[in-house]
Design an enzyme around this catalytic site. Structure first.
Site, short mmCIF file in Angstrom:
data_model
loop_
_atom_site.label_atom_id
_atom_site.label_comp_id
_atom_site.label_asym_id
_atom_site.label_seq_id
_atom_site.Cartn_x
_atom_site.Cartn_y
_atom_site.Cartn_z
N ASP A 181 -10.01 -5.39 -4.01
CA ASP A 181 -9.43 -4.35 -3.15
C ASP A 181 -10.24 -3.07 -3.28
O ASP A 181 -10.35 -2.50 -4.36
CB ASP A 181 -7.97 -4.11 -3.58
CG ASP A 181 -7.20 -3.19 -2.65
OD1 ASP A 181 -7.83 -2.49 -1.84
OD2 ASP A 181 -5.96 -3.20 -2.73
N SER B 20 0.83 -1.20 0.00
CA SER B 20 0.00 0.00 0.00
C SER B 20 0.87 1.26 0.00
O SER B 20 1.60 1.52 -0.95
CB SER B 20 -0.97 -0.05 1.18
OG SER B 20 -2.00 0.89 1.04
N HIS C 170 -7.49 -6.04 0.29
CA HIS C 170 -6.31 -5.18 0.31
C HIS C 170 -5.06 -5.84 0.89
O HIS C 170 -3.98 -5.28 0.78
CB HIS C 170 -6.65 -3.91 1.11
CG HIS C 170 -5.61 -2.83 1.05
ND1 HIS C 170 -5.23 -2.23 -0.14
CD2 HIS C 170 -4.85 -2.25 2.03
CE1 HIS C 170 -4.30 -1.32 0.12
NE2 HIS C 170 -4.05 -1.31 1.42
#
Length: 273
Positions: free
Chosen positions: A220, A100, A249
């Site tokens: 996601d 991320s 995610h």
């Protein structure tokens, strides 16, 4: 052998999980409140064994790493601190795995240190030009410290809600409360500007020469496949994308065996050369 220790980088302490021996792999966590290097990567590091030296820091403002005096966090600080950490550890060449926010830092680091970064694995990554702040990431950055905030955040991170266990909620709530003061300074509203800060320019991305593996969940909602990963295919010189179905995610948590196999295979190619 796993060691938790503190390394001084640029005059400021960085808390690090350092495990295994062999080629160095820097592992960078994401931006959710309560996230730490060992929390994000401990299980993966344990499963990968001792084939690599896995270095997983708490980035500035997370866990036990403070934000250096006179700074407020952001992509530049996290990138410079990551580079400085690996310099301090004596790692001349290394791969970088980032999740991320950490994926954006990994890509920025590859651009800044082309002679040192050998491979990049960007997981559920941020950093794509023009990627908007999703409603789910906005909510995660705004999540209040405590059980209700932890439960809401975890429910947004994963597709399979069975993973949002009472133990997971309690552990994340405790971590959120411990780091609440530092985290509050990182992503204050309006939050779209912090997503913009984590965006890399087309020129920066085009300059990355290391091979890049993108790993992304098809479901996601935090960094959606269509705005986060797919655009990067047109910007990176040497890139491949692996999409996991029925995955949100956090591929390392939701599909751990597939994720570790992808990681081992891609990083192992570096060892073979």
């Amino acid at each position: 052998m796993t060691a938790l220790r503190t390394v001084t980088v640029g005059g400021s302490p960085v808390h690090v999980m350092d495990s295994g021996t062999g080629p160095a792999v820097l592992m960078l966590h994401g931006s959710g409140p309560g996230t730490t290097g060992s929390g994000a990567w401990g299980t993966t590091a344990q499963a990968l064994g001792s084939s690599w030296r896995l270095v997983a820091p708490d980035q500035a403002g997370f866990g036990r790493t403070p934000i250096p005096a006179g700074s407020r966090g952001g992509l530049r600080l996290w990138t410079e601190q990551a580079a400085g950490l690996m310099d301090a550890l004596g790692a001349e060449r290394y791969a970088v795995v980032g999740h991320s926010m950490g994926g954006a830092v990994a890509l920025a680091l590859a651009a800044a240190r082309p002679e040192q970064v050998t491979r990049v694995v960007a997981v559920s990554t941020m950093g794509a030009p023009g990627a908007p702040l999703s409603a789910d990431l906005d909510a995660i950055w705004a999540a209040p410290a405590g059980p209700s905030g932890a439960r809401d955040m975890l429910s947004r991170l994963v597709l399979d809600q069975a993973l949002v266990t009472e133990a997971a909620v309690a552990a994340r709530a405790a971590a959120m409360q411990a780091g609440a003061a530092a985290f509050a300074s990182l992503f204050p509203p309006p939050r779209a500007r912090w997503a913009d800060d984590l965006t890399l320019s087309a020129r920066t991305l085009a300059g990355i020469r290391a091979p890049v593996l993108l790993v992304h969940g098809a479901e996601d909602r935090v960094t959606p496949l269509g705005t986060a990963a797919l655009p990067l295919l047109g910007h990176l010189a040497d890139v491949r994308l692996h999409v996991l179905g029925r995955c949100g995610h956090v591929p390392a948590l939701e599909h751990p065996h597939d994720f570790r196999r992808l990681l081992s295979c891609f990083l192992g190619r570096e060892q073979a050369h």
